[in-house]
Design a protein around this motif. Structure first.
Motif, PDB file in Angstrom:
ATOM      1  N   GLY A   1      16.988   3.920  -7.330  1.00 23.07           N
ATOM      2  CA  GLY A   1      16.073   3.416  -6.299  1.00 23.07           C
ATOM      3  C   GLY A   1      15.206   2.296  -6.842  1.00 23.07           C
ATOM      4  N   ARG A   2      14.711   2.485  -8.052  1.00 23.58           N
ATOM      5  CA  ARG A   2      13.837   1.462  -8.648  1.00 23.58           C
ATOM      6  C   ARG A   2      14.628   0.193  -8.965  1.00 23.58           C
ATOM      7  N   GLN A   3      15.914   0.359  -9.306  1.00 20.40           N
ATOM      8  CA  GLN A   3      16.757  -0.823  -9.543  1.00 20.40           C
ATOM      9  C   GLN A   3      16.884  -1.639  -8.251  1.00 20.40           C
TER      10      GLN A   3
ATOM     11  N   ALA B   1       3.885   4.772   2.920  1.00 19.40           N
ATOM     12  CA  ALA B   1       4.934   5.794   3.012  1.00 19.40           C
ATOM     13  C   ALA B   1       5.049   6.495   1.675  1.00 19.40           C
ATOM     14  N   ARG B   2       5.774   7.586   1.705  1.00 21.72           N
ATOM     15  CA  ARG B   2       6.149   8.216   0.446  1.00 21.72           C
ATOM     16  C   ARG B   2       7.639   7.942   0.289  1.00 21.72           C
ATOM     17  N   CYS B   3       8.089   7.612  -0.904  1.00 23.26           N
ATOM     18  CA  CYS B   3       9.465   7.146  -1.089  1.00 23.26           C
ATOM     19  C   CYS B   3      10.145   7.933  -2.210  1.00 23.26           C
ATOM     20  N   GLN B   4      11.028   8.825  -1.811  1.00 23.15           N
ATOM     21  CA  GLN B   4      11.767   9.636  -2.782  1.00 23.15           C
ATOM     22  C   GLN B   4      12.672   8.771  -3.652  1.00 23.15           C
ATOM     23  N   GLU B   5      13.277   7.769  -3.008  1.00 19.23           N
ATOM     24  CA  GLU B   5      14.247   6.933  -3.730  1.00 19.23           C
ATOM     25  C   GLU B   5      13.624   6.242  -4.940  1.00 19.23           C
ATOM     26  N   PHE B   6      12.356   5.891  -4.796  1.00 21.47           N
ATOM     27  CA  PHE B   6      11.671   5.181  -5.879  1.00 21.47           C
ATOM     28  C   PHE B   6      11.466   6.106  -7.092  1.00 21.47           C
ATOM     29  N   MET B   7      11.633   7.397  -6.869  1.00 23.64           N
ATOM     30  CA  MET B   7      11.502   8.360  -7.969  1.00 23.64           C
ATOM     31  C   MET B   7      12.751   8.350  -8.855  1.00 23.64           C
TER      32      MET B   7
ATOM     33  N   ARG C   1       3.482   2.392 -12.975  1.00 23.87           N
ATOM     34  CA  ARG C   1       3.591   2.380 -14.440  1.00 23.87           C
ATOM     35  C   ARG C   1       5.054   2.468 -14.877  1.00 23.87           C
ATOM     36  N   ILE C   2       5.790   3.374 -14.229  1.00 22.61           N
ATOM     37  CA  ILE C   2       7.197   3.552 -14.597  1.00 22.61           C
ATOM     38  C   ILE C   2       7.986   2.275 -14.304  1.00 22.61           C
ATOM     39  N   PHE C   3       7.778   1.713 -13.120  1.00 25.76           N
ATOM     40  CA  PHE C   3       8.480   0.492 -12.707  1.00 25.76           C
ATOM     41  C   PHE C   3       8.146  -0.669 -13.656  1.00 25.76           C
TER      42      PHE C   3
ATOM     43  N   THR D   1       0.871  -1.177   0.000  1.00 24.45           N
ATOM     44  CA  THR D   1       0.000   0.000   0.000  1.00 24.45           C
ATOM     45  C   THR D   1       0.906   1.225   0.000  1.00 24.45           C
ATOM     46  N   SER D   2       0.538   2.239  -0.772  1.00 23.46           N
ATOM     47  CA  SER D   2       1.454   3.359  -0.989  1.00 23.46           C
ATOM     48  C   SER D   2       0.703   4.683  -1.016  1.00 23.46           C
ATOM     49  N   GLY D   3       1.430   5.753  -0.662  1.00 22.94           N
ATOM     50  CA  GLY D   3       0.850   7.099  -0.728  1.00 22.94           C
ATOM     51  C   GLY D   3      -0.114   7.352   0.419  1.00 22.94           C
ATOM     52  N   GLY D   4      -1.127   8.160   0.160  1.00 19.73           N
ATOM     53  CA  GLY D   4      -2.104   8.481   1.208  1.00 19.73           C
ATOM     54  C   GLY D   4      -2.898   7.250   1.593  1.00 19.73           C
ATOM     55  N   ASP D   5      -3.083   7.004   2.894  1.00 21.36           N
ATOM     56  CA  ASP D   5      -3.855   5.829   3.307  1.00 21.36           C
ATOM     57  C   ASP D   5      -5.349   6.093   3.105  1.00 21.36           C
TER      58      ASP D   5
ATOM     59  N   ILE E   1      -1.629  -0.944  -4.119  1.00 18.17           N
ATOM     60  CA  ILE E   1      -2.875  -0.280  -3.711  1.00 18.17           C
ATOM     61  C   ILE E   1      -2.532   1.164  -3.356  1.00 18.17           C
ATOM     62  N   GLY E   2      -3.060   2.101  -4.106  1.00 20.44           N
ATOM     63  CA  GLY E   2      -2.723   3.498  -3.818  1.00 20.44           C
ATOM     64  C   GLY E   2      -3.414   4.436  -4.776  1.00 20.44           C
ATOM     65  N   GLY E   3      -3.002   5.691  -4.714  1.00 19.64           N
ATOM     66  CA  GLY E   3      -3.630   6.717  -5.540  1.00 19.64           C
ATOM     67  C   GLY E   3      -2.824   7.005  -6.798  1.00 19.64           C
ATOM     68  N   ASP E   4      -3.122   8.163  -7.306  1.00 14.48           N
ATOM     69  CA  ASP E   4      -2.527   8.695  -8.513  1.00 14.48           C
ATOM     70  C   ASP E   4      -0.988   8.556  -8.567  1.00 14.48           C
ATOM     71  N   GLY E   5      -0.304   9.021  -7.521  1.00 16.65           N
ATOM     72  CA  GLY E   5       1.166   8.973  -7.472  1.00 16.65           C
ATOM     73  C   GLY E   5       1.674   7.545  -7.457  1.00 16.65           C
ATOM     74  N   SER E   6       1.050   6.724  -6.643  1.00 14.17           N
ATOM     75  CA  SER E   6       1.485   5.331  -6.519  1.00 14.17           C
ATOM     76  C   SER E   6       1.343   4.598  -7.851  1.00 14.17           C
ATOM     77  N   LEU E   7       0.262   4.877  -8.559  1.00 17.18           N
ATOM     78  CA  LEU E   7       0.062   4.201  -9.842  1.00 17.18           C
ATOM     79  C   LEU E   7       0.983   4.765 -10.919  1.00 17.18           C
ATOM     80  N   THR E   8       1.378   6.029 -10.772  1.00 12.38           N
ATOM     81  CA  THR E   8       2.384   6.595 -11.679  1.00 12.38           C
ATOM     82  C   THR E   8       3.706   5.854 -11.484  1.00 12.38           C
ATOM     83  N   GLY E   9       4.097   5.663 -10.222  1.00 18.72           N
ATOM     84  CA  GLY E   9       5.313   4.908  -9.912  1.00 18.72           C
ATOM     85  C   GLY E   9       5.208   3.484 -10.443  1.00 18.72           C
TER      86      GLY E   9
ATOM     87  N   GLY F   1       5.044   0.669   1.557  1.00 13.36           N
ATOM     88  CA  GLY F   1       4.967   0.997   0.129  1.00 13.36           C
ATOM     89  C   GLY F   1       6.263   0.704  -0.600  1.00 13.36           C
ATOM     90  N   TYR F   2       6.602   1.592  -1.540  1.00 15.40           N
ATOM     91  CA  TYR F   2       7.819   1.383  -2.336  1.00 15.40           C
ATOM     92  C   TYR F   2       9.071   1.425  -1.460  1.00 15.40           C
ATOM     93  N   LYS F   3       8.974   2.102  -0.325  1.00 16.70           N
ATOM     94  CA  LYS F   3      10.120   2.188   0.583  1.00 16.70           C
ATOM     95  C   LYS F   3      10.545   0.777   1.015  1.00 16.70           C
TER      96      LYS F   3
HETATM   97  P1  ADP Z   1      -0.774   8.802  -3.833  1.00 18.37           P
HETATM   98  O1  ADP Z   1      -0.558   7.423  -4.345  1.00 18.37           O
HETATM   99  O2  ADP Z   1      -1.680   8.821  -2.653  1.00 18.37           O
HETATM  100  O3  ADP Z   1      -1.178   9.756  -4.938  1.00 18.37           O
HETATM  101  P2  ADP Z   1       1.913  10.051  -3.751  1.00 18.37           P
HETATM  102  O4  ADP Z   1       1.639  11.003  -4.861  1.00 18.37           O
HETATM  103  O5  ADP Z   1       2.569  10.586  -2.549  1.00 18.37           O
HETATM  104  O6  ADP Z   1       0.615   9.314  -3.207  1.00 18.37           O
HETATM  105  O7  ADP Z   1       2.824   8.872  -4.345  1.00 18.37           O
HETATM  106  C1  ADP Z   1       3.215   7.798  -3.526  1.00 18.37           C
HETATM  107  C2  ADP Z   1       4.569   7.302  -3.946  1.00 18.37           C
HETATM  108  O8  ADP Z   1       4.536   6.814  -5.296  1.00 18.37           O
HETATM  109  C3  ADP Z   1       5.692   8.329  -3.953  1.00 18.37           C
HETATM  110  O9  ADP Z   1       6.218   8.574  -2.679  1.00 18.37           O
HETATM  111  C4  ADP Z   1       6.699   7.658  -4.848  1.00 18.37           C
HETATM  112  O10 ADP Z   1       7.440   6.671  -4.153  1.00 18.37           O
HETATM  113  C5  ADP Z   1       5.811   6.985  -5.893  1.00 18.37           C
HETATM  114  N1  ADP Z   1       5.717   7.861  -7.062  1.00 18.37           N
HETATM  115  C6  ADP Z   1       4.873   8.902  -7.267  1.00 18.37           C
HETATM  116  N2  ADP Z   1       5.120   9.521  -8.446  1.00 18.37           N
HETATM  117  C7  ADP Z   1       6.169   8.857  -8.992  1.00 18.37           C
HETATM  118  C8  ADP Z   1       6.947   9.012 -10.190  1.00 18.37           C
HETATM  119  N3  ADP Z   1       6.682   9.982 -11.087  1.00 18.37           N
HETATM  120  N4  ADP Z   1       7.962   8.146 -10.411  1.00 18.37           N
HETATM  121  C9  ADP Z   1       8.234   7.167  -9.532  1.00 18.37           C
HETATM  122  N5  ADP Z   1       7.563   6.976  -8.391  1.00 18.37           N
HETATM  123  C10 ADP Z   1       6.550   7.801  -8.110  1.00 18.37           C
END
Ligand code: ADP
Length: 326
Positions: free
Chosen positions: A84-86, A74-80, A113-115, A11-15, A103-111, A43-45
């Motif tokens: 980190g993704r490696q 959690a929110r994970c900068q490294e995964f950005m 997709r990239i992964f 589970t990632s991002g906002g709970d 399981i997560g929101g917009d940001g989590s699903l963006t991560g 989460g990704y952390k």
């Molecule tokens: P939510 O999923 O609730 O929208 P966030 O936007 O905080 O929450 O995203 C959660 C996590 O998803 C981030 O902390 C990061 O690890 C990952 N993530 C978000 N955007 C990207 C991105 N562009 N590339 C890689 N990982 C991302």
């Protein structure tokens, strides 16, 4: 395609309330299908730092009714970053994880997709967010619970607002989406909702005041979506004090209590159906899609579509609210 034997779940991002019900459903449906299941913490952390444990049916006992997420989030900068993704990929492979359920929101699903694209790795997403702002699904896990919480809070505020004949701005969550504000306003019999979707088209505050929305009322309650585009409840209250000093205006910001609490029946059922569908999708060779629900049917929504960030609000509801608040 390579056979999937082991899945990881995180589970990632906002709970959001209902995430536990989703974890339970993915775990149980996975085990039922003969898969090994691994729980990934934070989460990704946890994928990056290797906080990965075996999940059995007992790990998810007695959690369907709990808010929050037992896997933590959690929110994970490294995964950005690619590095980190490696690390995340290497850890997943070390644990023999062949596919992920995120399981997560917009940001989590963006991560996700990239992964998935970077490593040609199968990922299925579940929409877990109270904001309901994911495209391609009628509703998201946690939205109904948050809506009910808002309704109960507004009912309470209404009691005090009526006693004092006040104008209340109640700020609700939703990020850049007005679903919670608009439906919360209808559900609680509020006078109006100020939402980001139409903020650039009309001056919603001026329109409300000009329409004399308060003339025949003891109190007025306006739900405001938290987005900077609306000005937020504080910003609007400041404007009223300056431009319409006759109003006795108060602000209430509901804040994080909107994320908590036991999930409603609707969210538990939604999370259970979607969690099971995530396993069906993997078995069905679906890759890199979010599970959605459209007209009560499960649909697969490609990540690129789900995160487009332009899920339309039902404008008919604004009109309904207007008609019912006279
Ligand atoms: P939510 O999923 O609730 O929208 P966030 O936007 O905080 O929450 O995203 C959660 C996590 O998803 C981030 O902390 C990061 O690890 C990952 N993530 C978000 N955007 C990207 C991105 N562009 N590339 C890689 N990982 C991302």
């Amino acid at each position: 395609m390579a056979e999937i034997k082991t899945i990881g779940i995180l589970t990632s991002g906002g709970d959001a309330p209902g995430m536990n019900a989703a974890i339970r459903a993915v775990t149980r449906a996975g085990i039922f299908a003969g898969l090994n299941v691994k729980g990934i913490y934070r989460g990704y952390k946890g994928l990056v730092t290797d906080e990965i444990v075996d999940f059995k049916t007992q790990n998810v006992s007695n959690i369907i009714q709990q808010g929050g997420t037992i896997l933590k989030t959690a929110r994970c900068q490294e995964f950005m970053t690619p590095e980190g993704r490696q690390l995340a990929y290497d850890n997943a492979r070390r644990h023999e994880i062949d596919a992920l359920v995120v399981i997560g929101g917009d940001g989590s699903l963006t991560g996700a997709r990239i992964f998935a694209n970077e490593f040609n790795f199968p990922v299925i997403g579940l929409p877990g967010t109270i904001d309901n702002d994911l495209y391609g699904t009628d509703t998201t896990i946690g939205y109904d619970t948050a809506l009910n919480t808002i309704m109960q809070c507004v009912d309470k505020i209404r009691d005090t607002a009526t006693s004092h004949e006040r104008l209340f701005f109640i700020e609700v969550m939703g990020r850049d989406a007005g679903f919670l504000a608009l439906n919360g306003a209808i559900a609680s019999g509020a006078e109006a909702a100020i939402i980001p979707e139409i903020s650039t088209e009309v001056d919603q505050l001026a329109e409300l005041i000009q329409n004399g929305f308060r003339k025949s009322k003891n109190s007025s309650i306006v739900l405001v979506a938290e987005s900077p585009v609306t000005g937020g409840a504080m910003g609007l209250a400041e404007r009223v004090k300056k431009e319409y000093p006759n109003y006795d205006v108060r602000v209430s910001i509901l804040g994080h209590l909107q994320r908590g609490g036991s999930p409603t029946a609707q969210d538990r059922v939604l999370a259970s159906i979607m969690g099971a569908a995530a396993i069906d999708a993997l078995m069905d060779d679906q890759r890199n899609v979010m599970i959605g629900v459209k007209n009560h049917e499960i649909v697969y929504v490609p990540f690129t579509k789900a995160i487009r960030n332009e899920k339309p609000i039902n404008r008919g509801l604004l009109e309904t609210l207007r008609r019912l608040s006279i």
